[in-house]
Design a protein around this motif. Structure first.
Motif, PDB file in Angstrom:
ATOM      1  N   LEU A   1       9.166   5.806   4.482  1.00  0.00           N
ATOM      2  CA  LEU A   1       8.509   6.955   3.949  1.00  0.00           C
ATOM      3  C   LEU A   1       8.685   8.391   3.558  1.00  0.00           C
ATOM      4  CD1 LEU A   1       5.051   5.053   2.880  1.00  0.00           C
ATOM      5  CD2 LEU A   1       7.269   5.184   1.107  1.00  0.00           C
TER       6      LEU A   1
ATOM      7  N   HIS B   1       1.283   3.733  -3.599  1.00  0.00           N
ATOM      8  CA  HIS B   1       0.393   5.340  -2.699  1.00  0.00           C
ATOM      9  C   HIS B   1       1.682   6.246  -3.271  1.00  0.00           C
ATOM     10  CE1 HIS B   1      -2.132   8.041  -0.428  1.00  0.00           C
ATOM     11  NE2 HIS B   1      -0.869   8.343  -0.008  1.00  0.00           N
ATOM     12  N   ASN B   2       3.207   5.849  -3.052  1.00  0.00           N
ATOM     13  CA  ASN B   2       3.698   6.829  -3.604  1.00  0.00           C
ATOM     14  C   ASN B   2       4.217   6.509  -5.282  1.00  0.00           C
ATOM     15  OD1 ASN B   2       6.196   7.900  -1.553  1.00  0.00           O
ATOM     16  ND2 ASN B   2       5.120   5.935  -0.229  1.00  0.00           N
TER      17      ASN B   2
ATOM     18  N   LEU C   1      10.923   3.040  -7.581  1.00  0.00           N
ATOM     19  CA  LEU C   1       9.583   3.612  -7.783  1.00  0.00           C
ATOM     20  C   LEU C   1      10.385   4.212  -9.357  1.00  0.00           C
ATOM     21  CD1 LEU C   1       8.958   6.110  -5.078  1.00  0.00           C
ATOM     22  CD2 LEU C   1       7.507   4.564  -6.355  1.00  0.00           C
TER      23      LEU C   1
ATOM     24  N   ALA D   1       1.295   6.295  -6.971  1.00  0.00           N
ATOM     25  CA  ALA D   1       0.094   6.818  -7.625  1.00  0.00           C
ATOM     26  C   ALA D   1       1.166   8.187  -7.755  1.00  0.00           C
ATOM     27  CB  ALA D   1      -0.584   6.499  -6.516  1.00  0.00           C
ATOM     28  N   ALA D   2       1.690   8.995  -6.723  1.00  0.00           N
ATOM     29  CA  ALA D   2       2.030   9.993  -6.327  1.00  0.00           C
ATOM     30  C   ALA D   2       2.786  10.203  -7.569  1.00  0.00           C
ATOM     31  CB  ALA D   2       2.460  10.430  -5.420  1.00  0.00           C
ATOM     32  N   ARG D   3       4.044   9.895  -8.210  1.00  0.00           N
ATOM     33  CA  ARG D   3       4.433   9.864  -8.689  1.00  0.00           C
ATOM     34  C   ARG D   3       3.671   9.617 -10.233  1.00  0.00           C
ATOM     35  NH1 ARG D   3      10.166   7.335 -10.184  1.00  0.00           N
ATOM     36  NH2 ARG D   3      10.856   8.651 -12.463  1.00  0.00           N
TER      37      ARG D   3
ATOM     38  N   LYS E   1       1.234  -1.336   0.028  1.00  0.00           N
ATOM     39  CA  LYS E   1       0.117   0.036   0.029  1.00  0.00           C
ATOM     40  C   LYS E   1       0.657   0.800   0.150  1.00  0.00           C
ATOM     41  CE  LYS E   1      -4.126  -1.946   2.369  1.00  0.00           C
ATOM     42  NZ  LYS E   1      -4.704  -2.056   4.040  1.00  0.00           N
ATOM     43  N   ARG E   2       1.629   1.418   1.066  1.00  0.00           N
ATOM     44  CA  ARG E   2       2.949   2.324   0.837  1.00  0.00           C
ATOM     45  C   ARG E   2       3.559   2.425  -0.226  1.00  0.00           C
ATOM     46  NH1 ARG E   2       4.237   0.237   6.638  1.00  0.00           N
ATOM     47  NH2 ARG E   2       5.922  -1.274   5.308  1.00  0.00           N
TER      48      ARG E   2
END
Lengths: 158, 281
Positions: B168, B56-57, B184, B59-61, B52-53
């Motif tokens: 994170l 989340h990152n 990432l 998705a932000a990217r 999940k973490r």
């Protein structure tokens, strides 16, 4: 010697697989068919929380034995963990809340990190990788509930 | 218009070899289903938290590359369609989120943990709600099957929720942080350039088609959409190592449909609702 080790590994693996046939229904409703085909008769549905025994697998389908019915369902609907252990929901929500608060904006992000006594590298991290956490908050606001989705599905059916 | 979603396969020999292994009734695919859907290893809570973490990152990217389309009405509609699909999946530990990216590019993305993105360009080229559901189902399938998690070996570095959180926000060691950055980068490379492995793409097509059908939509929708996009292929060049070409995908999809007794009449298209919600926005 090598054969012995191989046999031991094989026995262990087989035992693990054979003893691991119980699966759980996490989805709202899992349709059950009489045969592994969508054109077969639909004989019922299993709802969230049910436990089934997997009897065999065939091309993405699983023959299952539930407490009230036996039939075929899509393997993708089965989970290996019981419903109440699936997520540790309270803990997940706590993490989500923490992250949401921390990512509200860079200043809040830094403040949260500082309050926790952590080094403040997060804002650099976001900038280096062009991360947009603000938009994720907008997206979170667009989520819908299970009930809304089910109602939406009903409306779309004749 | 730049199109990424329907890249031609780059390495024909690999595609040809995998074609024999991947179709629905094949041994390799049966094994994949066994491994990923039924015999899946019991991921620990820490692994799921890490997924999940990471998602989340990532998705932000994605949102750093493409802006979010700020149309609440259409985004709400896409969330209804997407959420309806997730009601029929076995990964209820995830909270799926759906959003539209403001770009003419025809594409869709999924991140581990359940963020699903579709571009405005893709939406504009769809004919009905079933096609939207089919594309979302394909992306959901990548998440259900943990394709990226497995390709990048994403997992928890510890059992502590707090230690994961610290990673994170920069509280971890440089080594761990460097690893996250590297992962990432690799994930972005898969999403924006290389694509998933051929076997993973075909698996997502297959699981997606079954999910589309189970939810009550026309199971041929993805096939129809891919066929519609056919003419665009002439403008495409192979951009990656192994993205399956559309003809191959269509052949495999047809096999999935035939094997499972699926045809257009078994599901809804909801063309009118789609036009009302999306095209007449």
């Amino acid at each position: 010697m090598k054969i012995g080790i191989l046999l031991m590994i094989l026995t262990t693996c087989t035992a693990a697989w054979a003893g691991d046939q119980v699966r759980y229904i996490h989805c709202q409703s899992a349709p059950v068919w009489a045969a592994p085909s969508f054109s077969a008769e639909r004989i019922g549905a299993l709802t969230q929380g049910h436990t089934v025994q997997v009897l065999r697998l065939k091309d993405g389908w699983a023959e299952v034995q539930g407490s009230q019915l036996q039939g075929w369902m899509l393997a993708l609907m089965l989970s290996v963990t019981p419903t109440d252990e699936a997520s540790g929901e309270a803990r997940n929500q706590a993490i989500e809340l923490l992250e949401q608060r921390a990512r509200r904006r860079p200043s809040a992000f830094a403040a949260t990190a500082a309050a926790r006594g952590l080094r403040d590298k997060s804002t650099d991290f976001a900038r280096d990788f062009e991360l947009d956490f603000n938009s994720l908050e907008t997206i979170a606001g667009w989520r819908v509930t299970d009930e809304q989705a089910m109602e939406f599905l009903k409306q779309g059916r004749p | 218009m730049r199109i990424i979603f329907f890249r031609l396969g780059a390495i024909i020999p690999i595609v040809v070899c995998l074609c024999a292994a991947v179709p629905a009734p094949g041994h390799a695919e049966r094994m994949r289903v066994r491994i990923s859907s039924i015999g899946q290893k019991a991921y620990t809570q820490a692994d799921i938290d890490a997924e999940k973490r990471f998602g989340h990152n990532l998705a932000a990217r994605i949102l750093g590359n493409y802006p979010l389309w700020q149309n609440a009405k259409v985004n709400h509609y896409v969330n209804l369609v997407g959420h309806a699909l997730t009601l029929f999946t076995g990964r209820q530990e995830l909270t799926f989120s759906f959003a539209i990216l403001d770009t003419e590019t025809i594409n869709a993305f999924a991140t581990p943990g359940g963020y699903i993105f579709i571009t405005r360009g893709a939406l504009a080229n769809m004919h009905d709600e079933a096609q939207l559901a089919a594309v979302l189902a394909h992306e959901i399938a990548h998440v259900l099957e943990r394709h990226m998690i497995r390709e990048l070996h994403i997992k928890a570095t510890g059992d502590s929720v707090l230690s994961g959180f610290a990673e994170l926000i920069g509280g971890a060691t440089g080594g761990v942080r460097g690893s996250l950055e590297s992962s990432l980068n690799q994930a972005a490379d898969i999403l924006f350039h290389r694509g998933y492995r051929v076997a993973d793409e075909l698996s997502a097509d297959r699981v997606g088609a079954l999910l589309t059908a189970t939810t009550g939509y026309d199971p041929t929708a993805l096939k129809r959409f891919l066929e519609q996009m056919g003419p665009f292929e002439a403008t495409l060049k192979a951009q990656d190592r192994d993205h399956p070409d559309t003809l191959h995908r269509l052949a495999c999809l047809q096999q999935v449909l035939s094997t499972n007794g699926l045809h257009a009449e078994t599901g809804q298209r909801n063309k009118e609702r789609f036009h009302e919600m999306v095209l007449s926005r």
